[in-house]
Design a protein around this motif. Structure first.
Motif: not given
Length: 215
Positions: A135, A140, A144
């Motif tokens: 992350n 990314e 998420n």
């Protein structure tokens, strides 16, 4: 097992990390949150290698997922992120290290240098390992976003900060972050999202909304 022969250090150097937000599990690569004994983002204190396995499994200290108490256990190193150096002063953590059946770091410059070098090697390994969920980039982070959450205390803080009767604070923050004008950057362990004179701070390991501030 390596017995901790030196006890009662007044303080220690230590390697510290956080439990990953998500990890692959099983042959089907099912995505799990955190690990069995620790919630995502939990701070863990990491001991030196105890066995000749290249550091695949490590002894850690941290607050249990199921109880608000410190536990000492063995987990896989790939389930830890945000590796860093920390100085441990007198506390429950130091007491557990001093009387552990395992070996922990000392408090001289050689131990400090050892941890600093270890952290560099680990970060290099993690950045090159495509099997580990990350992350670390804005892309990314946005992928998420559906896993974003907050704590009950965080919910109260955010509502007080916004001075508003917003029904779903988490969804409100998600929409603000999704806005094309939102400026997103990473500072330490947190993502900083600024849009419409509002700063949203999100923990990068647990995807927990830490706080929201008006600017």
């Amino acid at each position: 097992m390596v017995e901790n022969k030196v006890k009662n250090y007044p303080w220690r150097w230590c390697m510290v990390g956080n439990i990953v937000d998500k990890r692959f599990y099983g042959e089907e690569h099912e995505i799990k949150s955190g690990v069995k004994l620790f919630s995502p983002g939990t701070k863990v204190y990491i001991a030196p290698h105890q066995w000749g396995d290249g550091g695949d499994k490590l002894v850690v200290l941290g607050k249990s997922r199921h109880k608000n108490s410190l536990i000492e256990c063995i987990i896989k190193s790939k389930h830890i992120c945000n590796w860093r150096l920390k100085k441990i002063y007198p506390s429950k953590v130091l007491d557990r290290m001093n009387y552990s059946k395992y070996h922990w770091w000392g408090n001289d410059d050689e131990w400090k240098e050892c941890i600093e070098n270890y952290v560099k090697d680990v970060k290099k390994y993690l950045s090159n390992n495509t099997k580990i969920l990350k992350n670390e980039t804005v892309e990314e982070f946005l992928l998420n976003i559906d896993n974003m959450n907050t704590t009950s205390k965080g919910l109260i803080r955010i509502q007080e900060s916004l001075s508003s009767d917003i029904e779903d604070v988490v969804e409100y923050c998600k929409n603000k972050i999704r806005d094309k004008n939102c400026k997103i950057s990473k500072e330490g362990r947190n993502w900083i999202c600024i849009t419409d004179d509002i700063k949203i701070i999100v923990n990068s390991c647990s995807n927990t909304i830490v706080t929201v501030k008006k600017m």
